[in-house]
Design an enzyme around this catalytic site. Structure first.
Site, PDB file in Angstrom:
ATOM      1  N   GLY A  37      -3.281 -10.946  53.455  1.00 51.44           N
ATOM      2  CA  GLY A  37      -2.198 -10.647  53.603  1.00 51.44           C
ATOM      3  C   GLY A  37      -1.389 -10.034  52.756  1.00 51.44           C
ATOM      4  O   GLY A  37      -1.006 -10.359  51.371  1.00 51.44           O
ATOM      5  N   ASP A 147      -8.694 -23.314  43.252  1.00 50.26           N
ATOM      6  CA  ASP A 147      -8.256 -21.768  42.869  1.00 50.26           C
ATOM      7  C   ASP A 147      -7.501 -22.288  41.624  1.00 50.26           C
ATOM      8  O   ASP A 147      -6.499 -21.128  41.751  1.00 50.26           O
ATOM      9  CB  ASP A 147      -7.940 -21.211  43.435  1.00 50.26           C
ATOM     10  CG  ASP A 147      -7.625 -19.502  43.733  1.00 50.26           C
ATOM     11  OD1 ASP A 147      -8.807 -19.152  43.236  1.00 50.26           O
ATOM     12  OD2 ASP A 147      -7.777 -19.207  44.251  1.00 50.26           O
TER      13      ASP A 147
END
Length: 676
Positions: A37, A147
């Protein structure tokens, strides 16, 4: 998804396919875009900027992805907003889920290092502390980020913010959205257990913290570069190269990068080790004592470089020109009181919600102080952070000699494409260098005369040649001595101080010449077609320089008194297969210190070699970019420049110990040292 908030000025304009409004938030620009996105800069009802993360239309109908996105929203809401971007809202627009968070002004750590190189010691310490504190909050909320990487750490005015919980996961159980055997995370930043599909715990974030801090301190990944398979193999099997990290940070990073997650410290242990230990209360006290403010405002002007006013104390440090989001003490702030019971800097109460009670306890122990320690430890001016017990002691036995260096001070950025430099004086360990001459221009490569009673330097005006000037140590008596010097080339004093060696430009080529300072006459010593530069004159009469005479860039010397002017080769392709430069004689004339390209071929190390080509030894190794060595007057230490060419910093090390005892001895944006 690329969820960097970044800098408003770096945002892209909205394109034809971009929405103009999401929910109640009008959009102004696109901040970033990835496979999942895009992130937009929007405005809230109160006019404040917000970051709006919108899922791609083709993914919006995927049930697994929709569940993962809901997890991201929930995870972001669980973590105290001091260390991340506070969630302001979420919903769906035209069937596309979106998440609205506060807009974090400042570059990502990845962007900052890419633009400015490795962090200064103070800034590095601030990032290490701030990210460790963020991990304490994340893990206390029952999450593992999975992450953590430089692109997901924003350098905000209140300290590092860890963002993007898109693949964060509860510590007690899997969410069910990740397929069996699927490796999630970014190549190079994930722990061995993630690669081997073993249980992922909070220790994986600690491993990523170690990679991140090593990267921030050297501008190189501790496991190198390569595709996913190569990086994964190195992470699982190879030992990391952490670069020139100061102690005790280097030891903490090595512990964090242990292959076995059980051997790594927890995030809380990292934070307590970084702030002195003794429990959360001791950490809070240590952090609050050093509170001085936040980050410099984006696009703030560089600090003025100049001598101190009478009675005003040391001059302010020379700093690199206005790196957006660079960490520095806020103007007008004062250190917080350190006496027990006195007020400390205020931090907003974490929002209500899951884990709120635990976050409030954490706030009392850690949060109120984290932004403060990040600001003060990270300030670019706090260069002496890593000097430890040697700070300010100058000629102490364990520290570098206090003899004053000549240096180049960058008044503005752009070096080496542009030059806005002044010749100055720097005492090792001082917070600032003092310019000798007023005015703007390009004065570089200063050199002490043998008796340290005069200074020669090169003045460049933008053409193919430069001028040689001589000035007294107090800045008086400036006099132009010669012109026609090739490029921005260094000059060297003769042993008696009566002449200067320089590379003069003759027939479009550089030739080694001697300039008589009494009458300005020039005697040319070479007449060949090879490129050459960096003359250095030993006290027993040997003139050394580098040349590409044999096709590679190697070191040579000649005796000006020799009628045949025979060249003696010092380095060879065996010693310096990628080339050697920046030679400088030791005070006794027995050794040359020089710069040699490292074996990886992407940086430079400092080395020494005898005049006859024996005794070669590298004093620094690794990914750091080292250059421009200079001997101390006693011949026991070497000063050199470390870091990106555009933002240099002078370091020093004992010749017998090399980089094991190397430490910074000057502020940023100061280079070209001459010590002896």
């Amino acid at each position: 998804m690329d969820s960097r908030h970044g800098r408003a000025r770096a945002a892209g304009s909205l394109g034809p396919g971009d929405p103009r409004r999401i929910g109640e938030y009008p959009l102004e620009a696109k901040l970033g875009e990835g496979g999942m996105g895009a992130v937009y800069l929007g405005r809230g009802r109160d006019g404040r900027p917000v970051a709006v993360k919108v899922v791609r239309a083709e993914l919006a109908g995927d049930p697994a992805f929709a569940a993962r996105f809901r997890d991201e929203v929930a995870n972001a809401q669980k973590v105290a907003s001091f260390c991340t971007a506070q969630v302001l809202g979420h919903g769906a627009e035209g069937g596309r889920p979106y998440l609205v968070t506060e807009y974090i002004e400042g570059p990502s750590l990845q962007e900052h290092v890419a633009e400015h190189g490795a962090l200064s010691p103070g800034l590095l310490n601030g990032v290490a502390v701030g990210v460790a504190a963020a991990l304490v909050a994340i893990h206390s909320a029952g999450l593992v980020h999975r992450d953590l990487k430089p692109g997901n750490v924003l350098l905000s005015i209140s300290g590092p913010r860890v963002i993007d919980f898109g693949i964060a996961r509860a510590l007690d159980a899997a969410t069910g959205h990740t397929r069996t055997g699927q490796v999630v995370g970014s190549p190079g930043w994930i722990a061995p257990e993630q690669i081997l599909n073993k249980p992922v715990t909070a220790a994986a974030d600690v491993f990523a913290w170690g990679c991140l801090v090593a990267f921030a301190g050297s501008a190189y990944h501790p496991f190198g570069v390569g595709d996913f398979q190569l990086m994964a193999a190195r992470v699982v099997h190879a030992e990391p190269e952490i670069g020139p990290l100061p102690e005790p940070l280097a030891t903490l990073v090595r512990r964090a990068l242990q292959k076995d997650p059980a051997l790594r410290p927890t995030a809380r242990e990292l934070l307590l080790s970084l702030t002195g230990g003794g429990g959360e209360a001791a950490a809070t006290t240590a952090l609050n004592r050093t509170w001085t403010g936040g980050l410099a405002a984006p696009d703030a002007p560089a600090a003025t470089v100049g001598p101190p006013a009478p009675g005003s104390g040391p001059a302010r440090p020379a700093e690199p020109p206005a790196p957006v989001g660079a960490l520095a003490p806020a103007a007008g702030t004062q250190p917080a009181p350190s006496a027990p019971g006195e007020p400390t800097a205020a931090v907003p109460e974490p929002p209500a919600g899951p884990g709120g009670k635990g976050r409030r306890r954490l706030r009392k122990g850690l949060l109120a102080a984290v932004a403060g320690v990040v600001a003060v430890a990270a300030g670019a001016a706090v260069v002496l952070q890593s000097l430890g017990d040697d700070r300010g002691r100058g000629a102490a036995a364990s520290g570098p000699p206090a003899d004053v260096m000549l240096v180049r001070i960058d008044r503005a950025g752009g070096w080496p494409r542009e030059c806005h430099a002044a010749v100055g004086l720097l005492t090792p360990g001082a917070r600032a260098a003092r310019p000798l001459l007023e005015g703007e221009g390009c004065d570089v490569l200063p050199q002490w005369s043998p008796r340290r009673d005069r200074i020669a330097f090169t003045r460049w005006s933008g053409g193919a040649t430069s001028e040689v000037w001589v000035v007294n140590p107090d800045g008086g008596g400036a006099e132009r001595k010669a012109d026609g010097i090739n490029g921005r080339s260094r000059v060297a004093w003769s042993p008696d101080g009566a002449s200067l060696a320089a590379m003069t430009r003759t027939g479009g080529r550089a030739q080694l010449s001697v300039i008589d300072l009494s009458d300005g006459s020039v005697e040319q010593l070479t007449d060949d077609r090879s490129v050459k530069d960096d003359p250095t004159w030993s006290r027993d009469g040997k003139l050394a320089f580098w040349s590409r005479r044999d096709g590679s860039q190697q070191l040579y010397w000649l005796d000006p008194a020799d009628p045949q002017r025979r060249w003696r080769q010092v380095t060879t392709r065996r010693v310096a297969p990628h080339g050697a430069n920046d030679p400088i004689w030791s005070p006794d004339g027995r050794w040359l210190a020089f710069t040699v390209m490292n074996e990886a071929g992407h940086g430079h190390d400092i080395a020494v070699i005898r005049a006859d080509g024996t005794g070669y030894r590298r004093l620094t190794t690794g990914p750091a970019h080292d250059m421009d060595p200079s001997w101390s007057p006693d011949g026991k230490w070497l000063a050199f420049v470390r870091g990106p060419v555009a933002t240099p910093q002078i370091w020093a090390m004992p010749v017998d110990a090399g980089q094991a005892r190397a430490r910074p001895v000057g502020p940023l944006a100061v280079g070209h040292p001459d010590w002896s």
